[in-house]
Design a protein around this motif. Structure first.
Motif, mmCIF file in Angstrom:
data_model
loop_
_atom_site.group_PDB
_atom_site.id
_atom_site.type_symbol
_atom_site.label_atom_id
_atom_site.label_comp_id
_atom_site.label_asym_id
_atom_site.label_seq_id
_atom_site.Cartn_x
_atom_site.Cartn_y
_atom_site.Cartn_z
ATOM 1 N N LEU A 250 0.846 -1.196 0.000
ATOM 2 C CA LEU A 250 0.000 0.000 0.000
ATOM 3 C C LEU A 250 0.881 1.245 0.000
ATOM 4 C CD1 LEU A 250 -3.205 0.596 2.066
ATOM 5 C CD2 LEU A 250 -1.377 2.305 2.125
ATOM 6 N N SER A 251 0.445 2.268 -0.742
ATOM 7 C CA SER A 251 1.175 3.534 -0.758
ATOM 8 C C SER A 251 0.192 4.692 -0.735
ATOM 9 C CB SER A 251 2.073 3.636 -1.998
ATOM 10 O OG SER A 251 1.294 3.825 -3.166
ATOM 11 N N ILE A 252 0.675 5.836 -0.218
ATOM 12 C CA ILE A 252 -0.108 7.060 -0.233
ATOM 13 C C ILE A 252 0.668 8.129 -0.992
ATOM 14 C CG2 ILE A 252 -1.244 6.517 1.947
ATOM 15 C CD1 ILE A 252 0.570 8.587 3.299
ATOM 16 N N SER A 279 1.556 8.542 6.939
ATOM 17 C CA SER A 279 2.005 7.162 6.708
ATOM 18 C C SER A 279 1.752 6.317 7.949
ATOM 19 C CB SER A 279 3.490 7.154 6.355
ATOM 20 O OG SER A 279 3.728 7.842 5.149
ATOM 21 N N VAL A 282 -1.919 5.459 8.310
ATOM 22 C CA VAL A 282 -2.395 4.423 7.399
ATOM 23 C C VAL A 282 -1.897 3.043 7.825
ATOM 24 C CG1 VAL A 282 -0.591 4.303 5.613
ATOM 25 C CG2 VAL A 282 -2.995 4.142 4.947
ATOM 26 N N ASN A 343 6.254 6.646 2.550
ATOM 27 C CA ASN A 343 4.836 6.763 2.200
ATOM 28 C C ASN A 343 4.235 5.437 1.741
ATOM 29 O OD1 ASN A 343 6.395 6.859 -0.257
ATOM 30 N ND2 ASN A 343 4.548 7.500 -1.315
ATOM 31 N N ARG A 344 4.855 4.327 2.096
ATOM 32 C CA ARG A 344 4.346 3.028 1.661
ATOM 33 C C ARG A 344 4.689 1.965 2.693
ATOM 34 N NH1 ARG A 344 7.722 0.155 -2.946
ATOM 35 N NH2 ARG A 344 6.519 -1.487 -1.980
ATOM 36 N N GLU A 362 -7.220 2.964 4.560
ATOM 37 C CA GLU A 362 -7.563 4.162 3.783
ATOM 38 C C GLU A 362 -8.529 5.052 4.556
ATOM 39 O OE1 GLU A 362 -9.524 5.330 -0.568
ATOM 40 O OE2 GLU A 362 -8.853 3.277 -0.161
ATOM 41 N N ARG A 366 -7.697 9.027 6.180
ATOM 42 C CA ARG A 366 -8.525 10.160 5.754
ATOM 43 C C ARG A 366 -9.359 10.706 6.907
ATOM 44 N NH1 ARG A 366 -10.375 8.277 -0.374
ATOM 45 N NH2 ARG A 366 -8.321 8.643 -1.331
ATOM 46 N N VAL A 408 -4.701 6.836 -2.028
ATOM 47 C CA VAL A 408 -4.271 5.558 -1.455
ATOM 48 C C VAL A 408 -4.376 4.484 -2.537
ATOM 49 C CG1 VAL A 408 -4.683 3.814 0.329
ATOM 50 C CG2 VAL A 408 -5.065 6.236 0.840
ATOM 51 N N TRP A 410 -3.375 0.321 -3.362
ATOM 52 C CA TRP A 410 -2.951 -0.920 -2.729
ATOM 53 C C TRP A 410 -3.167 -2.108 -3.647
ATOM 54 C CZ3 TRP A 410 -6.944 -4.424 -2.039
ATOM 55 C CH2 TRP A 410 -8.242 -3.907 -1.972
#
Length: 1015
Positions: A250-252, A279, A282, A343-344, A362, A366, A408, A410
């Protein structure tokens, strides 16, 4: 899903399946490592029935009567056993073993035995292998470890974990909190110091405890890495109804646009730090549901923000964190202010819950950002003196602008794509489904990706007989061996998801944000969005009121949208949060946390002030400086020097504040001119007005994470073996080409590789960078997270700090290569050698000699607009990347107009630039040497071949020698030779221009206000 206690019990059992001291007792303890501390602790926790023979009576009396005394359930045992098999296969290369036969009642029965050449008594040969380079760290240089008595090692281990149980309140309540136990063992298992179990005697283990290898034959990852991975697999097995696990990636984002939208250095810090915090938010749901060891990348152990969660939300005892740096710092040098997380993340999760976990992650991030946005609007309205209860528009704007941020992405890949025909032994693999799933993401014929590598093919073959008639075979692979294929597929699926992302369209009216120009600015009345700047200033807005009362939140004329507003207030809001973390009370109190921003003109003066702390201050100036308001934030090293110097040093420290107050005085510059004269008189010369900024970033980090061979960070299977095993392997492979072929293969991606990279980046950014910038130099670290660094320094320190950071990133300082590792315990300075760093009694893995970094640097006048300076800084970093990476690019913006640009490789060019600068700054040398050289160093005067014929060398030698006197003249021949050699490395048509530029940069750096402080 297993019941919650069963999940945490299973993970705890997995963490106890191997004793931490395994490497030190293996082949030395008659009882074997499986009868070590882990077995005693397992019994202690109730997984096995306790008898008087199972544990020392002291430990038994203190703890065992208070805990469960039941046997481990069969299904839990199977989960742990399977997890151990998978973890070992995922992280460790295979060994060819002798196939032998032994007689039995039913005839011949085939068994396998590891050859003697692959057995290592690590206490006698304590070598660590760097997993990204294959370099060896020989701990035995200061003597072997065999003197570390077996019983003393066991005693320390048992005492450490038993004390953790006591501090968690074992026996004080009827039901044991298994999650707390798991979290405590995960976080503090590697830290003997937290329980004082490491006695100050001849058997003291010290830093060794943290780095003990999981497998003495493959000392490239620690026992803690292996226990983390085993616990991750076991927990996911237990949490899934079918016992199936998956890899979640998963990354943002976006990353760079979010950070780059900045007008001040504080904005840059806020963007980087806030992204790191997002990060964590999440990742937090994964940690809460499955434990932080479920996340394979990044490594979360020891991250301050994670520690706060462990203490405050998971309720681990305060006393366990007493020695952590984040519990003690009351300024923004506190480690909590560092951007520590990427960020992941990559995690092992229950297959049936993977999508739900990703969705919750996610939603969590948020939801947290929306709450922060509402808090930001609250504070803006309060500062502007407006009623929170009646104003609604900015809350609506905030909610709307944040609704799809962060992005987001993933991907989930289940290990069930790999089927074991032999379920009991987890072997005889059917990979047809995995192959089918991978094929759309690869071109060409044959099997896709890892499935087509010689290493995978070889693991499934029987090897030929050696010269003695023995047959060599490998262990039959289990699904853990295919971690590289599963990870690769997850990365490709996520990349495809990013490429096909959709965007939500939002309606934006009127004038846009001053910083980004994208979204409408926050307002209390939407009609104001159509007002021009003059009308806003006349009539007043939310932002004009905030700017008047809180300039740090909004500059004059600024009107910000949602994200820039959050970033602008984040330093204040986070400092308050840290204050609450540090407070002793539990009812909303908070300790004061000072956040100090070193001004650009303070940094410009820092070097000169440090050189003149003992100067006499006349009475008239003393009177002018005797104002508390003149105390300003100083670089740490300068502040420490002032405290140590005493006398007039405290008055000297007020000069930047004096100058700043005079500059802001409303008297047409009279006070400022007077202050400058005072400082020139005191410092006996010109006053430095330039400062430096550097921005460093690791090269090709994505490729390094994925194991790209072109990065030079993928070692062979044989390189990962202990030296003794390498020697034996080479002999075995001499007559067996397939074995040799296997050993020469690039090692595939492993979870340990990701943990190693994450751990190296954590130690580099959280420990080494601050030491280099703020302890070795007079700088101020603005942010450091992972492979990203932004720092402000005096011009004097800029070059050496750049070079030092670059060397530290790889863990390779040329001057340290001669250092004997056995001498380290007596050294207090940073030592970097063979891909490792030693500082403050800690041995830390860095990124290794083949990992590179690029750096942009800028020298600017302290009154230059910072937004313009930051744009130039980002451009400089981009030049360093675009011109080949592993370079620095320096820009000098002159106050009088014009700029100099210098982009070169690391190493010799930096050293030569420093040497030339120091030569030009020497007493007896005139900088006119550069001006006279520039008169003939041009296309009209010189042929292109002049660098190769010796002409330029002769002319340079003459010119430099002519402008030098005394001892300085002895340096001329070598300097001239080095300059010509450097020029010859450039393209022929660029040599003249590049050398002119190089000389001009050196001359600028050599001016008297900025020399003499660099060692």
């Amino acid at each position: 899903m297993a019941d919650i206690d069963t999940l945490w019990q299973t993970k705890l059992a997995a963490r106890l399946h191997d004793p931490a001291e395994k490497a030190l007792v293996l082949l030395r303890d008659p009882a074997g490592h499986e009868n070590g501390t882990s077995r005693a602790l397992t019994r202690l926790l109730g997984f096995h029935e306790i008898t008087s023979e199972s544990i020392d009576s002291d430990n038994d009396e203190a703890l065992t009567r208070t805990l469960f005394k039941k046997g481990i359930p069969a299904d839990m045992y199977r989960h742990v056993q399977r997890a151990d098999w998978w973890a070992a296969a995922a992280d460790r290369p295979q060994f060819p073993m002798d196939e032998i036969t032994v007689p039995s009642k039913n005839g011949e029965e085939r068994t396998l035995a590891v050859s003697s050449w692959a057995q290592v008594r690590w206490s006698n040969e304590p070598v660590l292998i760097h997993p990204l380079t294959g370099e060896q760290f020989d701990l035995g240089k200061s003597g072997g470890l065999s003197a570390t008595a077996i019983e003393a090692v066991k005693e320390r281990s048992s005492s450490h974990f038993s004390e953790l149980l006591v501090r968690l309140g074992a026996g004080k309540k009827e039901e044991q909190d298994w999650r707390k136990l798991l979290l405590a063992f995960w976080r503090f298992g590697p830290e003997l110091g937290v329980t004082d179990a490491d006695l100050q005697d001849n058997d003291r283990l010290g830093n060794l405890w943290e780095i003990l290898p999981a497998d003495t034959r493959l000392p490239d990852h620690s026992i803690w890495d292996h226990l983390d991975l085993t616990s991750a697999f076991a927990g996911a097995f237990a949490a899934d109804p079918e016992g199936e696990v998956a890899l979640l990636s998963l990354s943002i984002g976006p990353v760079q646009p979010f950070i780059a939208a900045a007008r001040t250095t504080s904005d840059l810090w806020a963007g980087s730090h806030l992204l790191s915090r997002l990060s964590w938010e999440v990742m937090r749901p994964v940690c809460e549901q499955l434990g932080p060891d479920a996340i394979l990348f990044p490594r979360l152990r020891g991250i301050p923000q994670v520690d706060v969660w462990l203490r405050n939300q998971m309720e681990l005892p305060d006393e366990l964190f007493a020695g952590c740096g984040w519990t003690q710092g009351s300024t923004d040098s506190n480690p909590l202010f560092s951007a520590a997380l990427p960020n992941r993340f990559v995690a092992v999760v229950p297959a049936s819950q993977a999508a739900a976990i990703a969705a919750e992650a996610e939603s969590s991030v948020r939801r947290w950002l929306q709450e922060l946005g509402a808090q930001t609007v609250d504070r803006l309205l309060e500062e502007a003196g407006l009623d929170i209860e009646t104003v609604t528009t900015p809350y609506e704007q905030m909610k709307e602008q944040l609704k799809s941020f962060p992005e987001v992405h993933w991907a989930v890949v289940p290990f069930s794509l790999i089927r074991c025909r032999d379920e009991q032994k987890q072997r005889d693999l059917d990979i047809s489904q995995l192959s089918t799933a991978m094929r759309p993401f690869f071109n060409g014929e044959g099997e896709p990706g890892f499935l087509d590598t010689p290493a995978w093919k070889l693991l499934q073959q029987e090897l030929e007989l050696d010269e003695n008639g023995r047959k060599s075979v490998f262990f039959a692979p289990n699904p853990g061996v295919l971690y590289p294929a599963v990870f690769d597929l997850a990365e490709r699926v996520m990349a495809a998801a990013k490429a096909s992302r959709t965007f939500d369209q939002t309606r934006q009216e009127g004038w846009r944000c001053s910083l980004t120009g994208e979204n409408e600015w926050l307002t209390t009345d939407r009609e104001q969005l159509h007002w021009n700047q003059n009308y806003r200033r006349q009539k007043g807005t939310l932002w004009t009121k905030v700017a008047a009362k809180k300039p740090s939140w909004a500059k004059k004329g600024e009107h910000l949208s949602a994200l820039p507003a959050i970033k602008r207030l984040w330093p204040t809001l986070f400092a308050e949060e840290v204050g609450r973390v540090l407070a002793a009370g539990e009812h909303g109190e908070r300790a004061h946390v000072g956040r100090f921003v070193v001004s650009t003109h303070t940094m410009a003066l820092a070097h000169q002030l440090a050189q003149r702390l003992d100067v006499e201050v006349h009475d008239e100036l003393k009177a002018r400086l005797d104002k508390p308001d003149y105390r300003v934030a100083l670089p740490r090293k300068l502040a420490q020097a002032i405290r140590k110097a005493g006398g007039n040093a405290d008055l000297i420290a007020r000069l930047p504040g004096y100058l700043e107050a005079a500059r802001d005085a409303d008297d047409s510059g009279v006070a400022f001119d007077e202050a400058q004269r005072d400082i020139r008189t005191l410092l006996e010369g010109k006053v430095e007005t330039y400062y430096g900024l550097l921005m460093m970033d690791g090269d090709r980090m994505g490729a390094i994470l994925s194991g790209d061979e072109e990065t030079g960070t993928a070692i062979t299977y044989q390189q990962s073996f202990h030296p003794k095993v390498q020697t034996g392997f080479t002999k075995r492979a001499a007559n067996q080409p397939l074995i040799k072929q296997y050993g020469d293969q690039q090692r595939a991606i492993t979870p340990n590789r990701h943990l190693a990279i994450s751990g190296a980046l954590n130690d580099f950014s959280q420990t080494v960078v601050r030491h280099v910038v703020e302890e070795e130099h007079l700088g101020r670290l603005i942010y450091a997270g992972g492979d990203d660094v932004l720092a402000m320094l005096p011009v004097t320190d800029l070059l050496s700090s750049m070079q030092r950071l670059r060397h530290a990133y790889s863990g390779t300082v040329p001057e340290d290569e001669k250092v004997d590792w056995g001498e380290l315990r007596g050294r207090k300075k940073l030592v970097c050698k063979s891909g490792f760093a030693w500082l403050g009694g800690r041995l830390m893995r860095m990124m290794g000699k083949n990992a590179t970094a690029s750096c942009g640097a800028i020298i600017a006048h302290h009154q230059a607009p910072l937004s313009a300076v930051l744009r130039e800084l980002r451009s400089a970093e981009a030049r360093a990347k675009n011109e080949g990476r592993d370079r620095f690019s320096l820009t000098i913006i002159k106050r009088s107009g014009g700029a100099l640009h210098l982009t070169e490789k690391w190493g010799e060019p930096v050293s030569l630039l420093i040497s030339l600068r120091d030569f030009l700054a020497m007493e007896g040398v005139s900088r006119r040497a550069v001006y006279h050289t520039l008169e003939w160093l041009n296309d009209n005067e010189l042929p292109a071949s002049a660098f190769d014929t010796g002409m330029v060398h002769t002319l340079l030698s003459y010119q430099l020698d002519r402008q030098a006197r005394g001892e300085a003249r002895q340096q001329v021949p070598e300097l001239a030779e080095q300059l010509v050699k450097l020029a010859q490395s450039w393209p022929e048509d660029k040599r003249i221009d590049k050398l002119r530029n190089f000389l001009c940069v050196a001359e600028f750096l050599a001016r008297e206000t900025r020399t003499g402080g660099e060692q």
